[in-house]
Design a protein around this motif. Structure first.
Motif, PDB file in Angstrom:
ATOM      1  N   VAL A   1       0.835  -1.199   0.000  1.00  0.00           N
ATOM      2  CA  VAL A   1       0.000   0.000   0.000  1.00  0.00           C
ATOM      3  C   VAL A   1       0.870   1.249   0.000  1.00  0.00           C
ATOM      4  CG1 VAL A   1      -1.824   1.224   1.267  1.00  0.00           C
ATOM      5  CG2 VAL A   1      -1.891  -1.251   1.076  1.00  0.00           C
ATOM      6  N   SER A   2       2.159   1.080   0.352  1.00  0.00           N
ATOM      7  CA  SER A   2       3.075   2.219   0.301  1.00  0.00           C
ATOM      8  C   SER A   2       3.427   2.579  -1.131  1.00  0.00           C
ATOM      9  CB  SER A   2       4.353   1.887   1.076  1.00  0.00           C
ATOM     10  OG  SER A   2       4.933   0.727   0.523  1.00  0.00           O
ATOM     11  N   SER A   3       2.993   1.779  -2.111  1.00  0.00           N
ATOM     12  CA  SER A   3       3.429   1.997  -3.487  1.00  0.00           C
ATOM     13  C   SER A   3       2.339   2.573  -4.375  1.00  0.00           C
ATOM     14  CB  SER A   3       3.953   0.684  -4.074  1.00  0.00           C
ATOM     15  OG  SER A   3       2.969  -0.308  -3.991  1.00  0.00           O
ATOM     16  N   PHE A   4       1.475   3.423  -3.823  1.00  0.00           N
ATOM     17  CA  PHE A   4       0.433   4.042  -4.644  1.00  0.00           C
ATOM     18  C   PHE A   4       1.022   4.888  -5.767  1.00  0.00           C
ATOM     19  CE2 PHE A   4      -2.651   3.600  -0.986  1.00  0.00           C
ATOM     20  CZ  PHE A   4      -3.512   2.770  -1.661  1.00  0.00           C
ATOM     21  N   ALA A   5       2.134   5.567  -5.498  1.00  0.00           N
ATOM     22  CA  ALA A   5       2.672   6.508  -6.483  1.00  0.00           C
ATOM     23  C   ALA A   5       3.228   5.790  -7.707  1.00  0.00           C
ATOM     24  CB  ALA A   5       3.750   7.374  -5.843  1.00  0.00           C
ATOM     25  N   ALA A   6       3.991   4.738  -7.499  1.00  0.00           N
ATOM     26  CA  ALA A   6       4.595   3.981  -8.609  1.00  0.00           C
ATOM     27  C   ALA A   6       4.373   2.501  -8.327  1.00  0.00           C
ATOM     28  CB  ALA A   6       6.076   4.304  -8.723  1.00  0.00           C
ATOM     29  N   PRO A   7       3.157   2.013  -8.556  1.00  0.00           N
ATOM     30  CA  PRO A   7       2.801   0.680  -8.072  1.00  0.00           C
ATOM     31  C   PRO A   7       3.583  -0.468  -8.693  1.00  0.00           C
ATOM     32  CG  PRO A   7       1.047   1.624  -9.436  1.00  0.00           C
ATOM     33  CD  PRO A   7       2.023   2.713  -9.176  1.00  0.00           C
ATOM     34  N   LEU A   8       4.250  -0.233  -9.843  1.00  0.00           N
ATOM     35  CA  LEU A   8       5.013  -1.322 -10.468  1.00  0.00           C
ATOM     36  C   LEU A   8       6.522  -1.078 -10.383  1.00  0.00           C
ATOM     37  CD1 LEU A   8       2.784  -1.906 -13.656  1.00  0.00           C
ATOM     38  CD2 LEU A   8       2.638  -3.032 -11.419  1.00  0.00           C
ATOM     39  N   GLU A   9       6.951  -0.184  -9.496  1.00  0.00           N
ATOM     40  CA  GLU A   9       8.378   0.149  -9.369  1.00  0.00           C
ATOM     41  C   GLU A   9       9.212  -1.113  -9.154  1.00  0.00           C
ATOM     42  OE1 GLU A   9       9.271   3.628  -9.452  1.00  0.00           O
ATOM     43  OE2 GLU A   9      11.152   2.618  -9.971  1.00  0.00           O
TER      44      GLU A   9
ATOM     45  N   TYR B   1      -3.357  -2.025 -11.970  1.00  0.00           N
ATOM     46  CA  TYR B   1      -3.786  -2.324 -10.586  1.00  0.00           C
ATOM     47  C   TYR B   1      -3.671  -3.818 -10.288  1.00  0.00           C
ATOM     48  CZ  TYR B   1      -6.919  -3.382  -6.743  1.00  0.00           C
ATOM     49  OH  TYR B   1      -7.441  -3.903  -5.590  1.00  0.00           O
ATOM     50  N   LEU B   2      -4.236  -4.661 -11.161  1.00  0.00           N
ATOM     51  CA  LEU B   2      -4.238  -6.100 -10.880  1.00  0.00           C
ATOM     52  C   LEU B   2      -2.843  -6.706 -10.948  1.00  0.00           C
ATOM     53  CD1 LEU B   2      -7.526  -7.206 -12.697  1.00  0.00           C
ATOM     54  CD2 LEU B   2      -7.102  -7.162 -10.224  1.00  0.00           C
ATOM     55  N   SER B   3      -1.934  -6.076 -11.708  1.00  0.00           N
ATOM     56  CA  SER B   3      -0.562  -6.584 -11.811  1.00  0.00           C
ATOM     57  C   SER B   3       0.297  -6.150 -10.626  1.00  0.00           C
ATOM     58  CB  SER B   3       0.107  -6.056 -13.100  1.00  0.00           C
ATOM     59  OG  SER B   3      -0.624  -6.443 -14.238  1.00  0.00           O
ATOM     60  N   SER B   4      -0.190  -5.203  -9.843  1.00  0.00           N
ATOM     61  CA  SER B   4       0.647  -4.565  -8.816  1.00  0.00           C
ATOM     62  C   SER B   4       0.467  -5.222  -7.456  1.00  0.00           C
ATOM     63  CB  SER B   4       0.280  -3.080  -8.714  1.00  0.00           C
ATOM     64  OG  SER B   4      -0.906  -2.928  -7.948  1.00  0.00           O
ATOM     65  N   PRO B   5       1.391  -4.925  -6.536  1.00  0.00           N
ATOM     66  CA  PRO B   5       1.238  -5.424  -5.165  1.00  0.00           C
ATOM     67  C   PRO B   5      -0.007  -4.881  -4.475  1.00  0.00           C
ATOM     68  CG  PRO B   5       3.476  -4.643  -5.549  1.00  0.00           C
ATOM     69  CD  PRO B   5       2.669  -4.216  -6.734  1.00  0.00           C
ATOM     70  N   LEU B   6      -0.604  -3.795  -5.003  1.00  0.00           N
ATOM     71  CA  LEU B   6      -1.861  -3.301  -4.426  1.00  0.00           C
ATOM     72  C   LEU B   6      -2.950  -4.359  -4.505  1.00  0.00           C
ATOM     73  CD1 LEU B   6      -1.895   0.294  -5.968  1.00  0.00           C
ATOM     74  CD2 LEU B   6      -1.312  -0.332  -3.625  1.00  0.00           C
ATOM     75  N   ALA B   7      -2.820  -5.289  -5.462  1.00  0.00           N
ATOM     76  CA  ALA B   7      -3.826  -6.346  -5.644  1.00  0.00           C
ATOM     77  C   ALA B   7      -3.285  -7.698  -5.183  1.00  0.00           C
ATOM     78  CB  ALA B   7      -4.252  -6.410  -7.108  1.00  0.00           C
ATOM     79  N   SER B   8      -2.364  -7.683  -4.207  1.00  0.00           N
ATOM     80  CA  SER B   8      -1.659  -8.925  -3.866  1.00  0.00           C
ATOM     81  C   SER B   8      -2.568 -10.001  -3.256  1.00  0.00           C
ATOM     82  CB  SER B   8      -0.499  -8.627  -2.907  1.00  0.00           C
ATOM     83  OG  SER B   8      -0.999  -8.054  -1.723  1.00  0.00           O
ATOM     84  N   TYR B   9      -3.770  -9.625  -2.794  1.00  0.00           N
ATOM     85  CA  TYR B   9      -4.689 -10.632  -2.221  1.00  0.00           C
ATOM     86  C   TYR B   9      -5.837 -10.935  -3.181  1.00  0.00           C
ATOM     87  CZ  TYR B   9      -6.674 -13.182   1.797  1.00  0.00           C
ATOM     88  OH  TYR B   9      -7.131 -14.162   2.647  1.00  0.00           O
ATOM     89  N   ILE B  10      -5.672 -10.532  -4.455  1.00  0.00           N
ATOM     90  CA  ILE B  10      -6.729 -10.718  -5.459  1.00  0.00           C
ATOM     91  C   ILE B  10      -6.239 -11.680  -6.523  1.00  0.00           C
ATOM     92  CG2 ILE B  10      -8.155  -9.578  -7.211  1.00  0.00           C
ATOM     93  CD1 ILE B  10      -7.917  -6.996  -5.566  1.00  0.00           C
ATOM     94  N   THR B  11      -6.925 -12.791  -6.691  1.00  0.00           N
ATOM     95  CA  THR B  11      -6.542 -13.743  -7.742  1.00  0.00           C
ATOM     96  C   THR B  11      -7.754 -14.533  -8.216  1.00  0.00           C
ATOM     97  OG1 THR B  11      -4.891 -15.399  -8.375  1.00  0.00           O
ATOM     98  CG2 THR B  11      -5.885 -15.657  -6.182  1.00  0.00           C
TER      99      THR B  11
END
Ligand SMILES: NC(=O)c1ccc[n+]([C@@H]2O[C@H](COP(=O)([O-])OP(=O)(O)OC[C@H]3O[C@@H](n4cnc5c(N)ncnc54)[C@H](O)[C@@H]3O)[C@@H](O)[C@H]2O)c1
Length: 264
Positions: A6-14, A237-247
């Motif tokens: 959730v700390s990676s909102f700015a650059a979610p795929l960094e 969004y779905l590729s990023s850690p923001l969606a890490s509990y979504i599959t």
């Protein structure tokens, strides 16, 4: 508590390395490559048309991102395996796969079921489901060997959720992609591998032969066609850690078409 990104909102795929297959076109694929680069990813742009892959990759590197063009055909397992291997070679690892290539009108005629010939059914199936499963197999093998998981996002369609008049094979194949995502989700959850689908409604692209209509589109609750960025942001969004509990999920991006009832 574990940090789920959730700390990676700015650059979610960094720091992530991504392969976008079908990324060289003017539509959703190109928008995905731009969005991935803007979100901090290194991007391998794979396409059967060399000029498209090169142009998309050059645009990204010209803007300061890391990118490589890959040329090959999704109908070839050797090419799909090559895409994955070359992505790892370029960036040292692969974290994400996005499968874009697909459609019906681009490959086979739009006809009702009784007029469809086997060859067209098979081609629509191959271009929308078979290659997605093969590319998923190739990248999952690498994800397992790397040992730190990964994400697959497939560009799907509401044609796989709703009726698809004159597009029976396309609709059935896209429904199959959603099923594939659920199975991959269940089989590889403990390996940290996720698979999800971005289920698009009508997106204004050259392939769809549709321009945004300034007068609005009354059939769509939001009153407009989607634009490629609408799909691309969902893929990020779905590729990023923001969606890490979504599959195993399908995220519908359709301006409300699929939830519209008879009186709405
Ligand atoms: N545009 C829409 O309204 C809409 C709606 C729902 C779903 N979709 C889905 O979006 C995806 C395509 O998006 P788009 O129409 O914006 O296309 P796009 O322009 O983003 O990309 C398609 C790319 O695929 C490449 N390609 C074609 N055949 C290939 C092959 N054999 N091997 C490798 N690359 C190949 C093309 O050269 C092109 O660059 C499809 O999966 C389609 O089903 C689109």
């Amino acid at each position: 508590m574990e940090d789920h990104g959730v700390s990676s909102f700015a650059a979610p795929l960094e720091g992530l390395s991504a392969l976008v297959i079908g990324g060289g076109g003017d539509g959703i694929g190109r928008a995905v490559t731009r969005a991935f680069a803007a979100a901090g990813a290194s991007v391998a742009v794979a396409d059967v048309v060399a000029d498209r892959a090169l142009a998309a990759s050059l645009e990204l590197t010209g803007n300061g991102a890391q990118a490589v063009p890959l040329i090959g055909n999704v109908r070839s397992m050797a090419d799909l395996e090559g895409f994955v291997a070359q992505t790892v070679e370029a960036f040292g690892k692969i974290d994400a796969l996005v499968t874009v290539v697909g459609g019906q009108v681009a490959f086979v005629p739009a006809v009702r079921l009784h007029e469809m010939v086997d060859e067209d059914w098979d081609l629509a199936y191959e271009m929308n489901l078979r290659w997605v499963a093969r590319a998923s197999r190739a990248v999952i093998r690498t994800f397992l060997a790397q040992g730190f998981g990964g994400s697959i996002v497939s560009v799907g369609s509401v044609a796989g959720v709703m009726a698809a008049p004159t597009q029976a094979a396309y609709g059935a194949a896209k429904a199959g992609v959603a099923s594939l995502a659920r199975t991959v989700a269940a089989e590889y959850a403990r390996d940290g591998i996720r698979m999800n689908v971005v289920t698009c409604g009508a997106i204004a692209t050259a392939v769809a032969n549709a321009e945004p209509d300034p007068d609005g589109v009354p059939e769509i609750p939001m009153g407009r066609l989607g634009v490629p960025d609408d799909a691309a942001s969902a893929v990020v969004y779905l590729s990023s850690p923001l969606a890490s509990y979504i599959t195993g999920q399908s995220l519908v991006v359709d301006g409300g078409v699929s939830v519209r009832g008879p009186f709405s």
